[in-house]
Design an enzyme around this catalytic site. Sequence first.
Site, PDB file in Angstrom:
ATOM      1  N   ASN A 392     -52.070 -33.098   1.393  1.00  0.00           N
ATOM      2  CA  ASN A 392     -51.926 -32.600   2.738  1.00  0.00           C
ATOM      3  C   ASN A 392     -51.676 -33.744   3.719  1.00  0.00           C
ATOM      4  OD1 ASN A 392     -52.090 -31.272   5.159  1.00  0.00           O
ATOM      5  ND2 ASN A 392     -53.865 -30.055   4.624  1.00  0.00           N
ATOM      6  N   ASP A 393     -52.692 -34.530   3.941  1.00  0.00           N
ATOM      7  CA  ASP A 393     -52.575 -35.581   4.956  1.00  0.00           C
ATOM      8  C   ASP A 393     -51.462 -36.583   4.665  1.00  0.00           C
ATOM      9  OD1 ASP A 393     -54.688 -34.424   6.288  1.00  0.00           O
ATOM     10  OD2 ASP A 393     -56.173 -35.602   5.192  1.00  0.00           O
ATOM     11  N   VAL A 394     -51.233 -36.842   3.368  1.00  0.00           N
ATOM     12  CA  VAL A 394     -50.250 -37.879   3.025  1.00  0.00           C
ATOM     13  C   VAL A 394     -48.811 -37.445   3.251  1.00  0.00           C
ATOM     14  CG1 VAL A 394     -51.770 -38.999   1.353  1.00  0.00           C
ATOM     15  CG2 VAL A 394     -50.152 -37.259   0.576  1.00  0.00           C
TER      16      VAL A 394
END
Lengths: 466, 105
Positions: A392-394
């Site tokens: 997600n964040d990456v």
Amino acid sequence: MQLTFLEIAYLIASLTFIIGLKMLSHPDSARKGNLIAAAGMLLAIVVTLTLYQDFDSSKLVNYGLIFGGLVIGTVIGTMMAQKVQMTAMPQMVSFFNGMGGACAALIAIIEYQHHQDSTVTGFDGELLVMLLGLLIGSVSFSGSLIAYGKLEGKIKDKVLPFNQAVNMTLLLSIVLLIVYQLVIGSNPLIFYAVLVLALVYGILFVMPIGGADMPVVISLLNSFTGMAAAFGGFLYGNKAMLTGGILVGSAGTILTILMCNAMNRSLTNVLLGAFGGGSKGAAKTGSGDQTVREISISDTAVLLSYSQQVVIVPGYGLAVAQAQHICHELEKLLEEKGVEVNYAIHPVAGRMPGHMNVLLAEADVPYERMQEMEEINDKFANTDVVVVIGANDVVNPAAKNDPSSPIYGMPILEVEQAKNVIIMKRGMAAGYAGIENELFFYPKTKMLFGDAKATLQKLTAEVKEI
Amino acid sequence: METVFQFIGENMEMVYFLVLAILLGVEVISNVPAILHTPLMSGANAIHGVVVVGAIIVMLQASPDNYLALGVGFLAVIVGTLNVIGGFVVTDRMLEMFKKKPKKS
């Protein structure tokens, strides 16, 4: 004669630690490096058992207990290390690290008992070394166990009221107690007060830190234990302990900084828990007016089968679902159909830098298919489909274009440049950083909801049919 | 203050050792690729398990009727060994996976 042998053996052990560590930092030689260091460790332990002599005579005893301890430790350690799943590796490392810290603290406690009998006048360097070993060992022990509990999901991230202030006060009290003992004189009560405060400090220190910051903390605690071991070495004038401890202490510190750089975060930021636990303001949900587009499994299968370039972005979601094997199967199927499949690995994918590579390697994914961020970012524009599995964040473009985002500035995989993006996810929950991902609402993004493993299984079956 | 310097003077050899080992540690692992961070951390973790040597020395020196020291020392040997063995085995398991791929399919 015996003592010279002992010293030479310690020298050899120290050398194996240096060489082993050096080899561990290159992919081709890493495994051999680990074995070399292990051989050196075995040598150090064996010579200590057989050649070590006391100053006055050789009235050395307690062999039964020592062997008992070694056997118990070996059996339990081997069992745990063999049984642990690759996904649980970070917490295992943390647990073993805590054991090392405990060992250093326990040594300091026994030495203190001996030390009390001797009367030293003036500055007591030995006591200082003991106190530092006790302090750092204890912090490392309790901190590592908390880290272990958190990664196991048994302990939740918790920011206590005035956490920073409490921590500072604790640290200051510990320092004052140590100084007091050195200047005015030591007594057991104060010594054990340092022990208790250090244990509490370790707990409170790790408590508020969470998510992607955990590996940094584990690495830091690792270097702490190294230092604690080195203090032990100082105490006994033991050079193998000193080299081993200090090497790990300084190498661990560098590693910690490298990890911080990979996430574009400063160490202070990590320690103060600026994201992970504390970014409540960023958790706002902007999903009200935006819509996401779903895609069915059969549509995904068709899309993938008729693509030329597919890139898979694996994340922790894939790891927890143990879906790396089925993922590899899908990759092979697609390759048979003439689709080129690559994996894009973010430096902090998984739970530790490099963790994802380990997990994929476990599933036999060929090494050359795993591409690092810099390599693959240039290729996304030519990619037909990117499949994001549990990451997600990456892949959050906010890292590039939203200065107010807590992850702003973090290097990301620029998957939004690909022609199609398929995101496999259980639901719309936010990732570790606790922030919404605008990528989900892009027109070329399609969501494929469900458990990563089950979905991949169905998808693989569909692709087989085509 | 004088006594502080005296202590450092007496242990000068060790101090040298300390400083050089710190620099060496930094030198040895600079420029590690990110893919190796986890195994490297785990391998380094095993190396600091050398602290078990200290636990063995403590036990060798403890008198057989000092039950407190024996108990604590026994525990120290166990946890130290856990650190060493667990660390090396886990690291080996991780690195083993990196190995066996190049010519497979």
